[in-house]
Write an enzyme that holds these catalytic residues in place. Structure first.
Site, mmCIF file in Angstrom:
data_model
loop_
_atom_site.group_PDB
_atom_site.id
_atom_site.type_symbol
_atom_site.label_atom_id
_atom_site.label_comp_id
_atom_site.label_asym_id
_atom_site.label_seq_id
_atom_site.Cartn_x
_atom_site.Cartn_y
_atom_site.Cartn_z
ATOM 1 N NE ARG A 267 -4.394 1.507 1.497
ATOM 2 C CZ ARG A 267 -5.768 1.051 1.021
ATOM 3 N NH1 ARG A 267 -6.067 -0.286 1.043
ATOM 4 N NH2 ARG A 267 -5.882 1.864 0.261
ATOM 5 C CB ILE B 50 -8.111 4.587 2.707
ATOM 6 C CG1 ILE B 50 -9.726 4.270 2.797
ATOM 7 C CG2 ILE B 50 -7.880 5.797 3.907
ATOM 8 C CD1 ILE B 50 -10.563 5.708 3.321
ATOM 9 C CG LEU B 51 -6.527 9.835 -0.978
ATOM 10 C CD1 LEU B 51 -6.562 10.901 -0.954
ATOM 11 C CD2 LEU B 51 -5.356 9.009 -1.925
ATOM 12 C CG ASN C 2 -13.628 12.928 -0.794
ATOM 13 O OD1 ASN C 2 -13.506 12.209 -1.742
ATOM 14 N ND2 ASN C 2 -14.410 12.818 0.210
ATOM 15 C CB THR C 3 -17.337 16.574 -3.688
ATOM 16 O OG1 THR C 3 -18.311 16.375 -3.771
ATOM 17 C CG2 THR C 3 -16.659 15.564 -4.631
ATOM 18 C CG HIS C 4 -19.462 12.302 2.211
ATOM 19 N ND1 HIS C 4 -18.724 11.247 2.065
ATOM 20 C CD2 HIS C 4 -19.803 12.276 2.922
ATOM 21 C CE1 HIS C 4 -19.392 9.720 2.704
ATOM 22 N NE2 HIS C 4 -20.184 11.262 3.134
ATOM 23 C CG ASP D 282 -7.870 14.699 8.169
ATOM 24 O OD1 ASP D 282 -9.083 13.412 7.868
ATOM 25 O OD2 ASP D 282 -8.267 15.667 9.477
ATOM 26 C CB ALA D 283 -4.269 10.934 8.576
ATOM 27 N N GLY D 284 -7.675 10.442 8.524
ATOM 28 C CA GLY D 284 -9.269 9.977 9.018
ATOM 29 C C GLY D 284 -9.829 10.033 7.537
HETATM 30 C C1 GRF Z 1 -20.175 10.466 -5.910
HETATM 31 O O1 GRF Z 1 -21.396 10.613 -5.116
HETATM 32 C C2 GRF Z 1 -19.135 11.323 -5.007
HETATM 33 O O2 GRF Z 1 -19.068 11.907 -3.790
HETATM 34 C C3 GRF Z 1 -18.894 9.790 -3.735
HETATM 35 O O3 GRF Z 1 -18.586 8.557 -5.200
HETATM 36 C C4 GRF Z 1 -19.589 9.629 -6.066
HETATM 37 C C5 GRF Z 1 -19.135 10.141 -7.422
HETATM 38 O O4 GRF Z 1 -19.781 10.040 -8.948
HETATM 39 N N1 GRF Z 1 -17.937 9.656 -3.605
HETATM 40 P P1 GRF Z 1 -19.176 10.077 -10.334
HETATM 41 O O5 GRF Z 1 -18.784 8.516 -10.118
HETATM 42 O O6 GRF Z 1 -18.843 11.041 -10.592
HETATM 43 O O7 GRF Z 1 -20.607 9.836 -11.399
#
Ligand code: GRF
Length: 186
Positions: free
Chosen positions: A54, A79-80, A94-96, A128-130
């Site tokens: 890893r 996970i990075l 990151n987008t969540h 971050d690391a979490g």
């Molecule tokens: C998004 O909802 C992102 O937040 C999540 O995975 C999805 C990615 O969608 N981690 P896509 O592959 O960009 O369509």
């Protein structure tokens, strides 16, 4: 950009490029539609598959990413590790698909639905690391409808996510005090 799957967020980011930001390269952990989207847009792409080691994978991933101003994880499902994070401190976002700190992890949409929340949404945050624990940059709510299932809710969240990540990228400001760090004025 780091991707693992469909890449619809990547597509929104590519389609919205203007003088405020450009996508240099797309790096994935496996062959996926995100890589095909990069190729179709004429953007450099590379796949770095996770093997046994890893730490070596994190280093190879960092080498593949190069030295962009901002690293965007958009649907990247691994996970990075420290070896990667140390390269890009304060420059990875990151987008969540949930309103952090609620429902972190790989199943944010499913977990929000199972809990029975009436409002969830999208969060863009520093990495971050979490697991989804880094400082929050921006959030947008999405209402949960009575007949939602995971797929329908995730699709509505992704509509909001695409707009939010583009808004954040357009608001990137180089932080002169933070040795190459980036802040987001949004
Ligand atoms: C998004 O909802 C992102 O937040 C999540 O995975 C999805 C990615 O969608 N981690 P896509 O592959 O960009 O369509």
């Amino acid at each position: 950009m780091l991707v693992s799957g469909t890449g619809s967020l990547l597509q929104a980011i590519l389609d919205s490029q203007d003088e405020s930001y450009r996508v240099d390269k797309v790096v994935a952990d496996k062959s996926c539609q995100g890589v095909e989207r990069a190729e179709a847009a004429g953007i450099a792409s590379e796949v770095v598959s996770l093997g046994e080691d890893r730490a070596a994978w994190n280093q190879a991933l960092a080498a593949a990413v190069g030295q962009p101003d901002v690293v965007v994880s958009a649907g990247f499902m691994k996970i990075l590790g420290k070896e990667f994070l140390d390269h890009f401190a304060d420059r990875i976002i990151n987008t969540h698909p949930a309103l952090l700190p609620a429902f972190p992890g790989a199943h944010g949409v499913r977990d929000a639905l199972a809990y029975g929340v009436k409002v969830t949404g999208s969060t863009v945050h520093y990495v971050d690391a979490g697991v989804d624990t880094g400082p929050i940059i921006a959030q947008e709510p999405v209402r949960v409808l009575a007949d939602d299932d995971e797929a329908s809710l995730h699709e509505r969240i992704k509509v909001v996510e695409r707009q939010l990540i583009v808004r954040v990228l357009r608001a990137a400001v180089r932080d002169a005090d933070a040795a190459g760090g980036i802040t987001f004025d949004c």
